[in-house]
Enzyme design. Sequence first.
Site, PDB file in Angstrom:
ATOM      1  N   LEU A 106       9.916  -0.625   0.375  1.00 20.46           N
ATOM      2  CA  LEU A 106      10.115  -2.007  -0.060  1.00 20.46           C
ATOM      3  C   LEU A 106       8.796  -2.772  -0.197  1.00 20.46           C
ATOM      4  CD1 LEU A 106      13.217  -2.987   2.131  1.00 20.46           C
ATOM      5  CD2 LEU A 106      13.177  -1.965  -0.156  1.00 20.46           C
ATOM      6  N   SER A 147       5.121  -2.151  -7.444  1.00 27.04           N
ATOM      7  CA  SER A 147       5.901  -0.923  -7.594  1.00 27.04           C
ATOM      8  C   SER A 147       5.614  -0.028  -6.405  1.00 27.04           C
ATOM      9  CB  SER A 147       5.492  -0.197  -8.885  1.00 27.04           C
ATOM     10  OG  SER A 147       5.948   1.147  -8.839  1.00 27.04           O
ATOM     11  N   GLN A 177      13.414  -7.087 -13.419  1.00 21.60           N
ATOM     12  CA  GLN A 177      13.086  -6.979 -14.848  1.00 21.60           C
ATOM     13  C   GLN A 177      12.042  -5.904 -15.127  1.00 21.60           C
ATOM     14  OE1 GLN A 177      11.840 -10.607 -17.055  1.00 21.60           O
ATOM     15  NE2 GLN A 177      10.731  -9.156 -18.375  1.00 21.60           N
ATOM     16  N   LYS A 178      11.271  -5.519 -14.114  1.00 20.10           N
ATOM     17  CA  LYS A 178      10.240  -4.497 -14.344  1.00 20.10           C
ATOM     18  C   LYS A 178      10.852  -3.248 -14.956  1.00 20.10           C
ATOM     19  CE  LYS A 178       8.383  -1.270 -12.346  1.00 20.10           C
ATOM     20  NZ  LYS A 178       8.172  -0.368 -11.238  1.00 20.10           N
ATOM     21  N   HIS A 216      11.142  -6.208  -4.181  1.00 21.01           N
ATOM     22  CA  HIS A 216      12.470  -5.991  -3.584  1.00 21.01           C
ATOM     23  C   HIS A 216      12.904  -7.212  -2.769  1.00 21.01           C
ATOM     24  CE1 HIS A 216      10.993  -1.665  -3.812  1.00 21.01           C
ATOM     25  NE2 HIS A 216      12.119  -1.611  -4.496  1.00 21.01           N
TER      26      HIS A 216
END
Length: 285
Positions: free
Chosen positions: A33, A185, A148-149, A37
Amino acid sequence: VNVIRRIEEMAEICSAHRAKGARIGLVPTMGALHEGHIALLRRCRQESTISVMSIFVNPTQFGPKEDLAKYPRPFKDDCEKANEAGCDIVFAPEAYEMYPPEYSTFITIERITEGLCGASRPGHFRGVATVVLKFFNIVSPHVAVFGQKDAQQVAVIKRMVHDLNCNVRIIVEPTVREQDGLAKSSRNKYLTDNERLQAGVLYKGLLEAERLYAAGQRSSEVLRETVAAIYQTAPLVAPEYIEIVHAATLTPLLALEGPALLAVAVRTKESLTRLIDNCILGGEL
Ligand code: PAF
């Protein structure tokens, strides 16, 4: 935070909450996370009374040459972060219970899974759609929140929810970024120091396309070439695709009218990490 491992127990807890009138929110994750997140969880808590975060590194969405084995799994840390962020339940099933040996059912979403990331990751979205539908069936959430990534993933899930009449509302949260613009990410950890220094270029390209779009540029070719030229300034970043597609159908656009998705994927040259990013020109997802 309450950690649930067994599928049946999770389903029972959720149906008991539902029967009492709770609104259930789900944030599906593969763990490791980060702040992205946490933003999904924050939104989930605004939209629900019981927030469930699934943490499951889903084997069916990884290709044979992909990073399933090395994907980070800091489970204890993740539970602490979920707890601090106010998550009510972490659902972390075992792979053998999700996919027992006789497992045979997969969800295939046609067309929109063929381009962009689907072109280089065959079977990836089949694995994603399958596991997400399983989570919807186990948790029966009123809402589910995605980032949205992963724009193609969002389009695929929305298509599935519509096509299969899933009774869940899909919410999309904006990408959370590092100071230099790199999208958060779990895979950023793979980057070497030199790659990390150059990775901000992904967002720089998107910003320049947004600037040109705002100034009236509507040619897909001009916008894509602008992004490509900016990526060429980063020698450790090799573009896999730079595409402009219709935001819902993901079909390539020549001229921009209505909401368009500018989506990019690159592979770095030292650690061979695959990074993706995107922006919407003229609307939202
Ligand atoms: O976005 C992810 O982390 C995964 O694709 C998801 C949605 C949790 C399915 O495994």
